[in-house]
Design an enzyme around this catalytic site. Structure first.
Site, PDB file in Angstrom:
ATOM      1  CG  ASP A 291      50.963  16.371  21.106  1.00  0.00           C
ATOM      2  OD1 ASP A 291      51.538  16.398  19.984  1.00  0.00           O
ATOM      3  OD2 ASP A 291      50.932  15.365  21.831  1.00  0.00           O
TER       4      ASP A 291
ATOM      5  CG  ASP B 200      56.278   7.831  13.373  1.00  0.00           C
ATOM      6  OD1 ASP B 200      56.056   7.621  12.171  1.00  0.00           O
ATOM      7  OD2 ASP B 200      55.853   8.820  13.977  1.00  0.00           O
TER       8      ASP B 200
ATOM      9  CG  HIS C 178      53.589  14.491  18.265  1.00  0.00           C
ATOM     10  ND1 HIS C 178      52.449  13.947  18.810  1.00  0.00           N
ATOM     11  CD2 HIS C 178      53.509  14.227  16.949  1.00  0.00           C
ATOM     12  CE1 HIS C 178      51.734  13.378  17.854  1.00  0.00           C
ATOM     13  NE2 HIS C 178      52.357  13.551  16.714  1.00  0.00           N
TER      14      HIS C 178
ATOM     15  CD  GLU D 146      52.553  11.892  21.772  1.00  0.00           C
ATOM     16  OE1 GLU D 146      52.584  13.100  21.471  1.00  0.00           O
ATOM     17  OE2 GLU D 146      51.615  11.146  21.454  1.00  0.00           O
TER      18      GLU D 146
END
Ligand code: GLP
Length: 260
Positions: A136, A67, A138, A143
């Site tokens: 979280d 990414d 991910h 996400e």
């Protein structure tokens, strides 16, 4: 999924590096999927050490990063392209033309994302994808609620990810809101997945990813769908796992298990 618990960050990093080294020793022209974040830094340092000692050669390796932040050029100190250059590529011998990091400054994101997917396929697919995990849950920048079949595309970062990553920027407002990221579907196509996690702040995400239901709310839980996924965690990141003894029993009984 194989879960391996190591005593601390160094042991986690060494074992992860050993897995990458084993692949490169059997397949010198392997396609590696690279990850950023602070967690894989120890793994990269260990690979660099092995390279400098003549134990590893990256001259035929091809790499694809997961990414990149949208809006940051490759020479921006917080860009993932810069991170990879500083922390890994400039210390080893991956040929520059074999390095692929998604562009955060292209004028046509859909076309670039299609190209990135095609490029991975043309290179024969990713042999081993290194992954971290967000607090979280991910993977890459997929996400919560990202489709588990998603491909490389633009994503809006969650508030939690922006908060988590603000430590790398001067001000919270400087954290980009968008990122270009491989999708969960892209990641699941890698032949081998290797996720590393360290610290208490990852304990809940790891427990949900490994022992919770497969859900787009925790995209790392998609690793449960993969036939060759290894999760290496340190004691703190393992602290909320309920099946710990079982993982340790399996690992101890495995005759060919790599030892850090
Ligand atoms: C970012 C990256 C992820 C990485 C996560 C955790 O969100 N896109 O690939 O896993 O950060 O980073 P860290 O290892 O610094 O906790």
């Amino acid at each position: 999924m194989e879960v391996v618990i190591r005593q601390n960050y160094n042991e986690m990093s060494k074992l992860a590096a050993q897995m990458v080294a084993e692949l490169l020793n059997t397949k010198p022209n392997a396609v590696l999927g690279m990850a950023t974040g602070s967690t894989p830094l120890g793994l990269y340092q260990e690979l660099v050490r092995m390279y400098k000692q003549g134990q590893l050669d990256f001259s035929r390796v091809m790499t694809f990063n997961l990414d990149e932040y949208v809006g940051l050029p490759g020479n921006h100190p917080q860009s993932y392209a810069y991170f990879m250059q500083e922390n890994f590529f400039r210390h080893v011998n991956v040929p520059a033309q074999n390095i692929n990091v998604p562009s955060g400054t292209t004028s046509n994101y859909p076309a670039f994302c299609d190209w990135y997917e095609k490029r991975i396929a043309e290179c024969g697919g990713i042999d081993l994808q290194i992954l971290g995990i967000g607090s979280d849950g991910h993977i890459a920048f997929n996400e919560p609620t990202s489709s588990l079949s998603s491909r490389t595309r633009l994503k809006t970062l969650s508030k939690q990810t922006i908060d988590d990553n603000a430590r790398f920027f001067e001000r919270r407002e400087d954290v980009p809101v968008y990122a270009i990221t491989m999708g969960v579907g892209t990641i699941l196509e890698a032949r081998q997945l290797l996720l590393v996690a360290s610290g208490k702040s990852k304990a809940s995400a790891i427990a949900q990813a490994v022992e919770g239901p497969v859900t787009s709310m925790v995209t790392a839980s998609a690793l449960q769908l993969h036939r060759d996924a290894t999760v290496i965690v340190d004691e703190d990141a393992a602290s909320e796992l309920t099946m710990r003894e079982y993982y340790e029993f399996i690992y101890a009984a495995k005759p060919a298990a790599p030892r850090a």
